[in-house]
Enzyme design. Structure first.
Site: not given
Length: 374
Positions: A176, A180, A254, A285, A310, A358, A360
């Protein structure tokens, strides 16, 4: 010889939160880490008075009040709000995709106009598929947001991240894409977000206060490999496949390479995070670290600034593993190792490396807080 309740391998968030909780429960533990510092990937080094996120930007965000209160009880967090900007061939776009982005992209002024433009482009993509399901990331993204957003803000950036064409990446990577229809540049939907005041090292120091720690100590090349001599239980936060001596083969990752430099000016790009979404730049970035902790006049009171470029790259031996490669081959291999892990007695596998997932930061903390019978 002193024997501990727990030997904790790795001082990332899983390990240090576990150490903190075990100390609260009256248990004693030893934390070891192969790096010369504690804190895992949230470690910061101070350069010209600026806390530099050595292993990439870490922005804390959560909707879990228990987790938010827990970390703020260790060190108060500031008001930083993540509002990244995308630079595509010299033109700037706000992220995540919102009314500011759509105005910058098409000049539309209302949610109705933006929605109509997106639906028009999505319809073109659906027509192209002629009734079949998207077969790759490119087709999936086109059906979610249309051609303009995909080509300027997703395609080349994603190809730099993964080192493969979008047409060669699986569709499920983009399940997805949030759209917004409001003027809101806040990247996260979570209720709470911020950075520890004084930097992440303050958080790690607070969590490990009173805990015995050893740095420059590699679990696999030290006396602690025979951990049962030193502790009743092991908390392992290193690579899952390495623990089992790669007996089924190596998991793929990665990784990210950083080029960090000090700039002789107080404000380089005006934002903490700027993504470069075209192939014109090889980096993905640029992070300007002072904007995580300095606001308003504080930015100019500090006469220099530090930036990090990066570069996403293929993992090679000796590099830091960052992102699991969630394709069928690696998922199946990881499951085989997880099955072995479940059979290990008195060993807890936790964190990104040890679970090949992964995470957070907040979900890692939540997971440790929910462990019973520490």
């Amino acid at each position: 010889m002193k024997k501990y309740d727990y030997l904790i391998v790795g001082s990332g968030l899983f390990g240090v939160i576990f150490a903190y909780r075990s100390k609260q429960m009256g248990k004693n533990c030893l934390v070891i880490d192969k790096r010369p510092h504690l804190g895992g990937n949230v470690y910061c080094e101070n350069i010209v008075g600026i806390n530099v996120h050595k292993y990439g930007a870490h922005i804390f965000h959560t909707s879990n009040k228990e987790v938010w209160d827990f970390v703020n009880n260790i060190v108060p967090f500031n008001r930083y709000t993540n509002c990244p900007v995308a630079n595509y061939k010299g033109k700037l776009y706000n992220l995540p995709f919102n009314m500011n982005t759509f105005y910058q992209m098409w000049g539309v002024l209302t949610p109705e106009e933006a929605s109509a433009k997106i639906e028009e482009q999505k319809a073109e993509a659906v027509k192209m598929l002629n009734g079949r399901e998207p077969q790759n990331l490119e087709e999936q993204a086109l059906t979610l947001v249309g051609k303009d957003i995909f080509e300027k803000l997703i395609k080349e950036y994603t190809e730099k991240q993964w080192g493969r064409k979008c047409s060669e990446l699986p569709a499920f990577i983009i399940k997805r894409l949030p759209v917004r229809l409001v003027f809101d540049n806040n990247y996260f939907n979570d209720k709470y977000q911020g950075i520890p005041i004084g930097g992440y090292n303050k958080l790690i120091e607070g969590l490990l206060d009173g805990v015995e720690c050893l740095t420059n100590t590699d679990f696999f090349n030290s006396e602690y490999r025979d951990w049962q001599k030193y502790a009743d239980k092991l908390v392992y936060c290193g690579p899952l496949d390495q623990y089992f001596n790669y007996q089924y083969g190596k998991l793929n990752w990665r990784t990210v390479r950083f080029e960090t430099e000090t700039k002789d000016c107080p404000n380089y790009q005006g934002n903490a995070v700027v993504n470069y979404t075209s192939h014109d730049e090889s980096y993905t970035r640029i992070i300007e670290h002072k904007h995580f902790e300095m606001f308003g006049q504080e930015v100019y009171d500090c006469p220099k600034t530090v930036i990090s470029k990066e570069y996403s790259t293929e993992y090679k031996e000796g590099m830091e593993p960052y992102y699991p490669v969630n394709d069928d081959q690696n998922d199946q291999l990881a499951e085989r190792y997880r099955h072995l892990a479940e059979q290990e007695e008195n060993v807890i596998f936790g964190g990104r490396l040890a679970e090949y997932k992964y995470y957070d930061m907040a979900p890692v903390i939540e997971k440790v807080l929910n462990i019973k019978n520490i």
